[in-house]
Enzyme design. Structure first.
Site, PDB file in Angstrom:
ATOM      1  CB  ALA A  45      -0.917  -0.006   1.217  1.00  0.00           C
ATOM      2  CD  GLU A  46       4.323   1.865   4.400  1.00  0.00           C
ATOM      3  OE1 GLU A  46       4.770   2.690   5.188  1.00  0.00           O
ATOM      4  OE2 GLU A  46       4.640   0.660   4.419  1.00  0.00           O
ATOM      5  CE  LYS A 126      25.235 -22.827 -20.790  1.00  0.00           C
ATOM      6  NZ  LYS A 126      23.895 -22.884 -21.369  1.00  0.00           N
ATOM      7  NE  ARG A 147      24.420 -16.122 -28.232  1.00  0.00           N
ATOM      8  CZ  ARG A 147      24.460 -16.993 -29.223  1.00  0.00           C
ATOM      9  NH1 ARG A 147      23.342 -17.319 -29.849  1.00  0.00           N
ATOM     10  NH2 ARG A 147      25.590 -17.542 -29.598  1.00  0.00           N
ATOM     11  CE  LYS A 304      30.758 -16.274 -17.798  1.00  0.00           C
ATOM     12  NZ  LYS A 304      29.751 -15.279 -17.500  1.00  0.00           N
ATOM     13  CB  CYS A 422     -17.092 -41.925 -18.649  1.00  0.00           C
ATOM     14  SG  CYS A 422     -16.357 -41.795 -17.006  1.00  0.00           S
ATOM     15  CB  CYS A 445     -19.170 -39.393 -13.503  1.00  0.00           C
ATOM     16  SG  CYS A 445     -17.779 -40.528 -13.636  1.00  0.00           S
TER      17      CYS A 445
HETATM   18  S1  IVH Z   1      28.556 -16.394 -20.507  1.00  0.00           S
HETATM   19  C1  IVH Z   1      30.857 -15.966 -24.381  1.00  0.00           C
HETATM   20  N1  IVH Z   1      27.341 -16.945 -18.258  1.00  0.00           N
HETATM   21  O1  IVH Z   1      24.362 -19.763 -21.926  1.00  0.00           O
HETATM   22  C2  IVH Z   1      30.110 -16.439 -23.232  1.00  0.00           C
HETATM   23  N2  IVH Z   1      26.245 -17.479 -20.280  1.00  0.00           N
HETATM   24  O2  IVH Z   1      25.610 -21.552 -23.808  1.00  0.00           O
HETATM   25  C3  IVH Z   1      28.819 -15.782 -23.082  1.00  0.00           C
HETATM   26  N3  IVH Z   1      24.024 -18.451 -19.998  1.00  0.00           N
HETATM   27  O3  IVH Z   1      24.243 -17.539 -24.639  1.00  0.00           O
HETATM   28  C4  IVH Z   1      27.961 -16.462 -22.150  1.00  0.00           C
HETATM   29  N4  IVH Z   1      24.001 -18.360 -17.794  1.00  0.00           N
HETATM   30  O4  IVH Z   1      22.398 -17.368 -22.853  1.00  0.00           O
HETATM   31  C5  IVH Z   1      27.282 -16.997 -19.601  1.00  0.00           C
HETATM   32  N5  IVH Z   1      26.356 -17.337 -16.182  1.00  0.00           N
HETATM   33  C6  IVH Z   1      26.299 -17.377 -17.526  1.00  0.00           C
HETATM   34  C7  IVH Z   1      25.184 -17.878 -18.208  1.00  0.00           C
HETATM   35  C8  IVH Z   1      25.192 -17.926 -19.589  1.00  0.00           C
HETATM   36  C9  IVH Z   1      23.327 -18.703 -18.885  1.00  0.00           C
HETATM   37  C10 IVH Z   1      23.578 -18.740 -21.375  1.00  0.00           C
HETATM   38  C11 IVH Z   1      23.674 -17.569 -22.309  1.00  0.00           C
HETATM   39  C12 IVH Z   1      24.621 -18.014 -23.378  1.00  0.00           C
HETATM   40  C13 IVH Z   1      24.512 -19.503 -23.297  1.00  0.00           C
HETATM   41  C14 IVH Z   1      25.753 -20.162 -23.826  1.00  0.00           C
END
Ligand code: IVH
Length: 697
Positions: A45-46, A126, A147, A304, A422, A445
């Site tokens: 509400a706020e 992921k 993308r 990564k 049925c 039924c």
């Molecule tokens: S990095 C060049 N990090 O996975 C790398 N992708 O299979 C760019 N995705 O197109 C992607 N979670 O849609 C990255 N933590 C994450 C991710 C992620 C999901 C998806 C994303 C990407 C696809 C690649």
């Protein structure tokens, strides 16, 4: 023209500018707390009051409206199609690995190519959704794109703007400098629960279902009408930065994610810095164990290289950077054979095909049955008895068949017969035009009654503890219960004579059934099992109509006024209460003392119509409504009822013998409405006003 804009400028007092700015910051903060942190510090509400205040100031001073105002999330008209967008920095994909050994082999290559052994990595879930790029210029969201093929995507800016987790404007904390251009990359996705709810609602409305949260997210984002996207529970998690101009970008991936998080941009949860590949592997295992507990679907862990310069230097093979890799979880799917298909009859008489499978272990559970939803699904899958199929089981969700494998046929497969009768009572079955489901035509039924009781007694309906499927089926089979109200007149002496029903158990059950008479109205409505009325719709009905009597009087138009109610739902509710048998049933419930009305003040339903957001003052005596009835109805129509007339008052409603408020309204030029006008506007707001409600007070 110049002169005009100068006067317009002058029109906005500085304190209004300050307040508008402050409101936007506050709303930004509360959005973040609500959608990202999941920890709101103010009530709905706020929050609504702040939004309303901002809306009103913007209405009064339209020159203050900017695209990054929180009032401007939804509003773009439907598009003809999406424009294309070039990604200046391509959006690449990831190579997959499936085992610890493959993770080590990937890392070995990184060590070898870089000639270093002290490399840090970042692990992230992921998230299973679709990748998007969001560009901020000078802190304002200017573009959102899919993308696409990695080089060219679609411009979905107006849809991205509707996702409440995504800030339309960035507010850097003190000491943090914003780059002039900041591109955020991440995943648009849907939580599993939200996805299931969406599918449930779609099922109730007879719409096609999404196969999984990923498809639901993709389908929702790629809508030409942004208001459709706005109605879907989309979420966002950033996993990288793209373009960065104007300041020095962070040197590590971890710092880049930290930076985004500081700006209150939602980032993939639990991203972690790992100092060795053993740590990385431990993280992958930890994610895999938690996989089914997550709110979203994750199909793996992304690993990564942390150092962004090294990541760049490692280069790309095809479309896959060498500096990152996806460790994929084992699938929640297995192949097996469909031995038979049986049809179960639900409370509405709906026949649901269930596949009987060659037992197969998926994720530690033996799966022997899978739902097929309806006959169209059988057709869509092209399924035959004896077919090899792919079965999916996620967490606690009912297993389902996601595909058939026709290549594995040997010629012994047989078509699946759609039952004309049925399987429980033998009455003929019907499938109405335009609907996907088939129904047993016999309202009596026994399968329907049994399923109705299951629904009525279930946890989220009247929550009758102890009245499980076995007992309620038994009561139906023994003729103790012929209808739902019969539950409240069970002959307990007869029950006491049944095997396995001791006095204590019978007393508990009797008490539990008695207690269920007092459940909230919405739960009662849900328990009735009206077609298309799931929990949410039941709640909306209870909020809008407050009592069974008002609901039973509702016209189709009244029902259609409820946001989210389409013709199928409205028709179904309307017809349910036209059916004499159902009206009799309601009467019996009433005589038995079952609560069929809201007790507390109804929760707010987003109202529509001419009174939404209007400030109204009442004066004088009305003929058909008491003062408090009028106030309540106005509030339900979305208006604010205040005591004194000012320039901010939108309407004064004047009854007989109005007071000084009437004069003041005349002086200020505030529109004055009569009682007839009020009633008409209430009706236009979808509020049923039974005239006259007023007794003789
Ligand atoms: S990095 C060049 N990090 O996975 C790398 N992708 O299979 C760019 N995705 O197109 C992607 N979670 O849609 C990255 N933590 C994450 C991710 C992620 C999901 C998806 C994303 C990407 C696809 C690649």
């Amino acid at each position: 023209m110049a002169e005009q804009s100068a006067t317009t400028q002058d029109r906005v007092p500085p304190e209004v500018r300050r307040r508008v700015d402050e409101l936007r910051r506050l709303i930004h903060r509360y959005n973040y707390e609500y959608y990202v942190l999941n920890a709101p510090t103010i009530s709905d509400a706020e929050y609504d009051a702040l939004m309303l205040e901002l809306r009103r100031l913007e209405e009064q001073y339209p020159e203050l409206i900017t695209p990054d105002s929180p009032t401007q999330r939804v509003g773009a008209p439907p598009a003809e199609g999406f424009a294309t967008v070039q990604h200046e920095i391509p959006m690449l994909s990831l190579a997959n690995v499936f085992s610890d050994g493959e993770i080590r082999a990937w890392a070995q290559r990184v060590y070898r190519l870089s000639n270093r052994s002290d490399i840090e990595f970042v692990t992230e879930p992921k998230v299973d959704g679709l990748a998007v790029s969001i560009v901020y210029e000078n802190g304002v969201l200017v573009r959102g794109a899919t993308r696409g093929d990695g080089y060219t995507g679609e411009d979905v800016t107006n849809n991205i703007r509707t996702i409440r987790m995504i800030p339309l404007r960035l507010y850097p904390p003190p000491g943090v400098e914003l780059p002039r251009v900041l591109e955020v990359r991440g995943e648009v996705y849907m939580n599993v629960q939200d996805f299931e709810q969406l599918n449930r609602e779609r099922g109730e409305q007879g719409l096609s279902l999404f196969a999984n949260p990923r498809n639901a997210a993709a389908g929702s984002l790629r809508q030409l009408d942004p208001s459709v996207t706005a109605s879907r529970p989309l979420r966002f998690a950033a996993w990288d930065i793209g373009r960065w101009e104007g300041t020095e970008p962070p040197t590590t991936h971890h710092a880049a994610l930290d930076f985004l998080a500081q700006l209150q941009i939602p980032v993939v949860p639990d991203y972690r810095l790992c100092h060795s590949i053993n740590e990385v592997i431990a993280e992958c295992h930890r994610w895999q164990e938690r996989r089914d507990l997550l709110e979203f679907e994750a199909d793996g862990v992304v690993i990564k290289v942390n150092d962004r310069a090294l990541y760049q230097a490692l280069g790309v093979v095809g479309r896959e950077p060498r500096g990152a890799v996806a460790y994929k979880f084992p699938a929640h799917e297995k192949t097996t054979i469909v031995r038979d298909v049986i049809w179960s009859v639900g409370r509405t008489g709906k026949l649901t095909p269930v596949a009987i499978l060659e037992p197969v272990e998926i994720g530690g559970v033996i799966v022997e049955r899978a739902t097929l939803h309806n006959e169209d699904e059988i057709r869509r899958l092209g399924l035959l008895l004896g077919d090899a199929v792919v079965v999916q089981r996620r967490g606690d969700v009912i297993p389902k068949i996601v595909a058939t494998i026709p290549q594995r046929r040997d010629g012994d497969e047989r078509p699946i017969e759609i039952p004309k009768q049925c399987p429980v009572c033998g009455a003929h079955t019907v499938r109405l035009e335009g609907e996907v489901d088939r129904y047993c035509s016999n309202p009596n039924c026994p399968a329907r009654l049994k399923a109705s009781i299951r629904q009525f007694a279930s946890r989220n309906a009247l929550d009758i503890e102890g009245l499980g499927e076995k007992i309620s089926d038994l009561f139906v089979d023994l003729g103790l219960v012929h209808s739902l109200p019969d539950l409240y007149t069970i002959d307990w002496n007869r029950v006491l004579q049944l095997e396995g029903f001791g006095p204590k158990k019978v007393e508990n059950l009797r008490k539990a059934i008695e207690a269920s008479k007092q459940r909230p109205f919405a739960r009662f409505l849900f328990g009735l099992g009206i077609r298309h009325v799931g929990e949410r719709n039941a709640q909306l009905l209870a909020e809008r109509f407050c009592s069974i009597d008002r609901l039973m009087q509702a016209t189709i138009d009244d029902l259609l006024e409820i946001p989210g109610f389409g013709p199928a739902v409205a028709q179904s509710v309307y017809e349910f209460f036209r059916e004499p048998k159902n009206r009799e049933m309601i009467e019996r419930f009433r005589q038995l003392g079952v609560r069929m009305a809201e007790e507390e003040a109804p929760a707010r339903v987003p109202a529509r119509g001419p009174l939404v957001g209007k400030t109204v003052v009442l004066t004088g005596r009305l003929e058909t409504l008491t003062r408090s009835q009028a106030e309540e109805l106005l509030r339900r129509a979305g208006a604010h009822v205040t005591e004194s007339v000012s320039r901010k008052t939108d309407y004064v409603v004047a009854g007989a013998e109005p007071g000084s408020k009437y004069l003041r309204a005349q002086q200020l030029g505030v529109p004055i409405l009569g009682e007839e006008d009020l009633l008409r506007m209430l009706r236009d707001s979808g509020i049923a006003v039974e005239a006259p409600i007023r007794s003789s007070d």
